[in-house]
Design a protein around this motif. Structure first.
Motif, PDB file in Angstrom:
ATOM      1  N   ASN A 190       0.855  -1.188   0.000  1.00 35.03           N
ATOM      2  CA  ASN A 190       0.000   0.000   0.000  1.00 35.03           C
ATOM      3  C   ASN A 190       0.892   1.239   0.000  1.00 35.03           C
TER       4      ASN A 190
ATOM      5  N   LEU B 105       1.751  -4.925  -5.480  1.00 34.41           N
ATOM      6  CA  LEU B 105       1.075  -3.718  -4.999  1.00 34.41           C
ATOM      7  C   LEU B 105      -0.442  -3.885  -5.098  1.00 34.41           C
ATOM      8  N   ARG B 106      -1.127  -3.454  -4.020  1.00 38.05           N
ATOM      9  CA  ARG B 106      -2.585  -3.585  -3.979  1.00 38.05           C
ATOM     10  C   ARG B 106      -3.303  -2.243  -3.911  1.00 38.05           C
ATOM     11  N   THR B 107      -2.696  -1.249  -3.268  1.00 40.94           N
ATOM     12  CA  THR B 107      -3.329   0.062  -3.117  1.00 40.94           C
ATOM     13  C   THR B 107      -2.352   1.141  -3.538  1.00 40.94           C
ATOM     14  N   LEU B 108      -2.824   2.110  -4.335  1.00 38.80           N
ATOM     15  CA  LEU B 108      -1.979   3.195  -4.818  1.00 38.80           C
ATOM     16  C   LEU B 108      -2.768   4.492  -4.812  1.00 38.80           C
TER      17      LEU B 108
ATOM     18  N   SER C  97      -0.474  -0.868 -14.309  1.00 40.99           N
ATOM     19  CA  SER C  97      -1.346  -2.011 -14.585  1.00 40.99           C
ATOM     20  C   SER C  97      -0.565  -3.200 -15.121  1.00 40.99           C
TER      21      SER C  97
ATOM     22  N   CYS D 113       1.839  -4.341 -11.946  1.00 41.56           N
ATOM     23  CA  CYS D 113       1.138  -4.706 -10.704  1.00 41.56           C
ATOM     24  C   CYS D 113      -0.230  -5.280 -11.047  1.00 41.56           C
TER      25      CYS D 113
ATOM     26  N   ILE E 184      -3.285  -5.201  -8.235  1.00 46.33           N
ATOM     27  CA  ILE E 184      -3.754  -3.970  -7.602  1.00 46.33           C
ATOM     28  C   ILE E 184      -5.280  -3.973  -7.529  1.00 46.33           C
TER      29      ILE E 184
ATOM     30  N   LEU F  98      -7.397   2.022  -6.126  1.00 44.63           N
ATOM     31  CA  LEU F  98      -6.697   3.099  -6.814  1.00 44.63           C
ATOM     32  C   LEU F  98      -7.379   4.418  -6.497  1.00 44.63           C
TER      33      LEU F  98
END
Length: 483
Positions: A133, A195-198, A212, A215, A218, A221
């Motif tokens: 995150n 990565l899961r949260t950006l 995209s 990751c 993800i 977003l």
């Protein structure tokens, strides 16, 4: 008198064990140990030795270390440190040693970047290799407030910012250039494939495409200063579940999200479950496209929206929508369609309005009509909600929970006229509604309140204060003392 003298005065007390005296007095035992050492040495050399041979015994060297945890492997220490509270892991453990500092960095999963150079230089990747995150909002801002003594601290819904007095966020010089942000996203995606949260500010569709591709997992977003062109890079996020688009924030920055961008979003992110639109434009076509394509959408939030007239009719296409929320909106729909064209959300369970301006009676009625199957309604600090507007809430026949907070224009008569029509009501909360009086209760209303499963009643500040004082027992203590 020395301690040794005291011990010698008591012949019955055993003397302490002294290994040096034991070896010197027992010469026979010493000879046996030396001979055993010689014998082991002779076995290794294939030659018999006598007890008189001179042999040097090699004793193992004991290395004394200040770090008592050096005997544990990194995997064991990581398992132990992961069981500690997060507050302790964040501040205390990293001060033990450099090794613990590195181990603590491997346990960190979420990070908010304030310095963009920390990302570009690569120090972030070595310090925190397992991030999932990442928040780049503050790092993408160029501020000179740290060089001045008169910096301003600004709090907003989505963050706290430090700025100089003559600095504005909507100024292009206050934000990193788009190409620098895209380059940072490209580097980020190559290092953190899980990565899961950006959270990112002022990027382009090329930066989103690099994320995209690098990751694929993800799920959440958040795009600040987003526009229609940026949304062209959203289609590649096949596993995206939560999306927040911030187009316009008054006093900070301004960008355009219209029906075109919402349609692109709908066609690309078909697995969306939560969607938040802050400062976005658009209208009926964009909301309709989201409802038709994003069939898994359950939560929809509008913050300070700029929607066109008649957009409310598009909500009926969100067939699986369960929660609808309005925050800081200057209006709902200035010119809604008639009831026959509005439709309604059959699966909707919760309607939440907070800090909204309810100016048009017809738009409030249209909202209640669209949400007629809702089971929970919350009004919190909404300006303009009077008896006439609140009367249309009787369209919601299945209501079970109602919360009214800060509705100063709503009266006791207006509340009673609607509450009696809710046959399935189980919980009612009334807080800080100054025009709802205790002495205006009717017997019918009192009987209804007594039958509720949950009832919270503090309509005015005086009622709230009297309730607090009565619970504290202040008056009873004084009365006893005076008597």
């Amino acid at each position: 008198m020395s301690s040794g003298f005291v011990e010698n005065q008591n012949p019955n007390k055993p003397s302490p064990l002294n290994w040096s005296n034991l070896w010197l007095k027992n010469e026979k035992l010493l000879d046996q140990v030396v001979f055993a050492a010689k014998r082991r040495r002779s076995v290794s050399n294939k030659r018999p030795l006598s007890p008189l041979d001179d042999v040097t015994v090699d004793f193992p060297q004991i290395v004394v270390s200040n770090d008592l945890t050096s005997v544990f492997s990194d995997e064991i220490l990581l398992h132990i440190l992961s069981k500690l509270p997060e507050q302790s892991r964040r501040f205390s453990n990293c001060l033990v040693s450099k090794r613990w500092l590195n181990l603590q960095g491997r346990l960190v999963r979420s990070l908010r970047v304030f310095d963009w150079d920390f990302l570009i230089s690569g120090r972030m990747f070595f310090r925190f290799p397992n991030l999932i995150n990442i928040d780049l909002l503050h790092g993408a801002m160029v501020s000179n407030s740290h060089t001045t003594n008169s910096g301003l601290l600004i709090n907003h819904d989505f963050g706290t910012f430090s700025m100089a007095p003559n600095e504005f966020l909507f100024d292009e010089h206050s934000l990193l250039p788009v190409d620098e942000v895209d380059f940072g996203l490209k580097v980020l995606a190559s290092v953190y494939p899980n990565l899961r949260t950006l959270v990112v500010l002022n990027c382009s569709e090329m930066g989103l495409l690099s994320v995209s591709e690098g990751c694929p997992t993800i799920e959440e977003l958040v795009l600040h200063r987003c526009n229609d062109n940026v949304l062209c890079g959203i289609a590649a996020f096949t596993n995206l579940v939560t999306l927040k688009l911030i187009g316009v924030v008054d006093g900070f920055y301004r960008s355009l999200v219209s029906d075109r961008g919402l349609t692109i979003l709908a066609q690309g992110c078909k697995r969306l479950v939560k969607l938040e639109l802050r400062g976005c434009q658009g209208g009926y076509e964009g909301i309709k496209a989201i409802g038709q394509c994003c069939q898994m959408l359950e939560e929809l939030t509008f913050c300070d929206h700029r929607m066109d007239d008649g957009w409310l009719s598009g909500l009926s296409y969100c067939e699986n929508l369960k929660s609808l929320k309005f925050v800081s909106c200057k209006g709902i729909d200035r010119d809604p369609d008639v009831d026959e064209d509005l439709g309604f959300c059959t699966m909707l369970e919760r309607l939440h309005l907070e800090r909204c301006q309810l100016r048009i009676k017809q738009s409030v009625r249209a909202l209640f009509y669209v949400c007629q199957d809702v089971q929970e309604v919350v009004f919190k600090n909404c300006w303009g909600l009077n008896d006439g507007m609140f009367f249309h809430a009787n369209l919601c026949r299945r209501l079970k929970f109602v919360s009214l907070e800060g509705c100063s224009r709503l009266t006791t008569q207006g509340l009673e006229a609607v509450v009696l029509s809710w046959k399935e009501l189980e919980s009612l909360k009334v807080i800080s509604c100054k025009n709802i009086k205790d002495d205006e209760f009717t017997p019918v209303l009192s009987a209804l309140f007594s039958a509720l499963k949950e009832f919270q009643w503090c309509p005015g500040n005086t009622s709230l204060q009297s309730t607090i004082l009565s619970c504290s027992g202040m008056g009873k203590r004084g009365g006893k003392f005076i008597k």
